[in-house]
Design an enzyme around this catalytic site. Sequence first.
Site, PDB file in Angstrom:
ATOM      1  N   ASN A   1       0.839  -1.200   0.000  1.00 56.27           N
ATOM      2  CA  ASN A   1       0.000   0.000   0.000  1.00 56.27           C
ATOM      3  C   ASN A   1       0.874   1.250   0.000  1.00 56.27           C
ATOM      4  OD1 ASN A   1      -0.399   1.913   2.520  1.00 56.27           O
ATOM      5  ND2 ASN A   1       0.128  -0.108   3.367  1.00 56.27           N
TER       6      ASN A   1
ATOM      7  N   PHE B   1      -1.503   8.172   4.356  1.00 64.30           N
ATOM      8  CA  PHE B   1      -2.314   8.758   5.416  1.00 64.30           C
ATOM      9  C   PHE B   1      -3.563   9.490   4.911  1.00 64.30           C
ATOM     10  CE2 PHE B   1       1.411   9.391   8.671  1.00 64.30           C
ATOM     11  CZ  PHE B   1       1.429   8.027   8.894  1.00 64.30           C
TER      12      PHE B   1
ATOM     13  N   SER C   1       5.742   5.076   8.753  1.00 65.96           N
ATOM     14  CA  SER C   1       5.104   4.829   7.469  1.00 65.96           C
ATOM     15  C   SER C   1       6.050   5.255   6.352  1.00 65.96           C
ATOM     16  CB  SER C   1       3.796   5.615   7.349  1.00 65.96           C
ATOM     17  OG  SER C   1       3.305   5.550   6.015  1.00 65.96           O
TER      18      SER C   1
ATOM     19  N   ASN D   1       5.167   6.007   3.375  1.00 63.19           N
ATOM     20  CA  ASN D   1       4.406   6.665   2.311  1.00 63.19           C
ATOM     21  C   ASN D   1       4.195   8.161   2.512  1.00 63.19           C
ATOM     22  OD1 ASN D   1       3.985   4.138   0.954  1.00 63.19           O
ATOM     23  ND2 ASN D   1       2.480   3.639   2.535  1.00 63.19           N
ATOM     24  N   THR D   2       4.788   8.719   3.561  1.00 62.22           N
ATOM     25  CA  THR D   2       4.769  10.166   3.785  1.00 62.22           C
ATOM     26  C   THR D   2       6.207  10.658   3.707  1.00 62.22           C
ATOM     27  OG1 THR D   2       2.794  10.089   5.175  1.00 62.22           O
ATOM     28  CG2 THR D   2       4.225  12.013   5.411  1.00 62.22           C
TER      29      THR D   2
ATOM     30  N   LYS E   1       5.765   3.454  17.151  1.00 63.33           N
ATOM     31  CA  LYS E   1       5.727   2.427  16.111  1.00 63.33           C
ATOM     32  C   LYS E   1       6.896   2.631  15.166  1.00 63.33           C
ATOM     33  CE  LYS E   1       2.636   0.062  12.893  1.00 63.33           C
ATOM     34  NZ  LYS E   1       1.235  -0.089  12.451  1.00 63.33           N
TER      35      LYS E   1
ATOM     36  N   ASN F   1       6.083  -1.547  11.353  1.00 62.74           N
ATOM     37  CA  ASN F   1       5.282  -1.060  10.240  1.00 62.74           C
ATOM     38  C   ASN F   1       5.613  -1.868   8.979  1.00 62.74           C
ATOM     39  OD1 ASN F   1       3.654   0.760   8.625  1.00 62.74           O
ATOM     40  ND2 ASN F   1       4.092   2.357  10.120  1.00 62.74           N
TER      41      ASN F   1
END
Length: 433
Positions: free
Chosen positions: A165, A169, A243, A245-246, A287, A316
């Site tokens: 994915n 966010f 994450s 993806n940021t 996390k 994660n």
Amino acid sequence: MHTYPSTSLELRVFARRLTTSSPTSSQPSIRTAIYATLFAASAGLFAVYYYDARSAIHRYVLTPALRHTFDAETGHKIAVKVLRSGLGPRDPVRDDETLRYELWGNKLSNPVGLAAGFDKDGEAIDGILNLGFSWVEIGSVTPKSQPGNAKPRVFHLPDDAALINRYGFPSQGATSVISRLRARIPTFHEVKDDTTAALKPGSVLAINLGKNKSSPVESPEDFVTGVKTFGPYADVLVVNVSSPNTPGLRGLQNRELLEDLLAGVTKARDELEPSPITARRPRLVLKIAPDLEESQIVDIAELIRNSKIDGVIVSNTTISRPASLRDPNKSEMGGLSGAPLKPRTLQVLKTLRAHLPSSIPLIGCGGIRTGADALEYGRAGASLIQVYTSFGYDGAGTCRRIKDELESLLKAENTTWKAVVDDSVKKLSWAES
């Protein structure tokens, strides 16, 4: 005015009509009643079967149908809406005593939680709790609403029991989520010693805090804002700096930035008034990513030891792509989760466990699909475990199935989850020399 037959022939004809026409007119009514009864019975049996999360229909029919009929993100949204509606299946079985565990004074009925990422905006908390999870983690929630990355941004890797994915966010923002959390609170709420923000005995509610893409990369303010905003409504707040993806987010795991971040969020938490729901302040959990070097893990452990952080989630998603991947979607950008993540997550967890004292619990998350997987994490020093990708593949009965398998394994060894965890944490944890 009626006329009546006057001759014997007419009487016989009239009688014949009565005897031949009555059954004919009543037959459709009888058939209709039979069909209605059969339909009602069938519908009732199906409802009983459907509402039981253990039913094979969820794993082998409904979940695969959803996955093959819709793209990954649409299927995800449909699943959330079903659980939100109150029409989702439920775990009807009481958790066995062998699965119980106490964390931070909260008595949990089992060690299986659902990781953040499924219910991003807190829409289906009660529906998820009804599936038997003891830890429900919503989010990531950002202070301001944001759409996330461009679609498509979620990809199944069925050949590898994995998922990629790059959501980035997507969040309705704090205001929207807070309104849902407030709506859950009973009008006449009574705080007891065992009351949790989950509002269900044996369970806790965690809120995963994210950072807006538009915010300064190195600033901890979004997380501090999240602590102040959601502290009264959660048992646990998760600081998500991992994450992939940021842009720039994982940079907050670097020593200097992480030190400032941990100081900021713990100060904000300590300044909160006790929650009106639980009469306690929330626990703070960090996390981390599975892609950290060993030296980075050691640095993070040292910072945590010197902070007021209460626990760590390991881990994660990963940006690495193991050579074992076979699915055509393996080349998609984003974070990889599912079965291929398990070896790396376990290694990171073991390294971190060796550098943290027993007073700081670890929550294992990565590639957990069976009771044996859960037990492996427990023996590596994890106090609880979380699932995500396996829930998407195996459906509503995932939690109950893992619990049943774990219970069988524990009973075969004449032990309990608490005993396994306590023993492993005592043996594997860092001890000050």
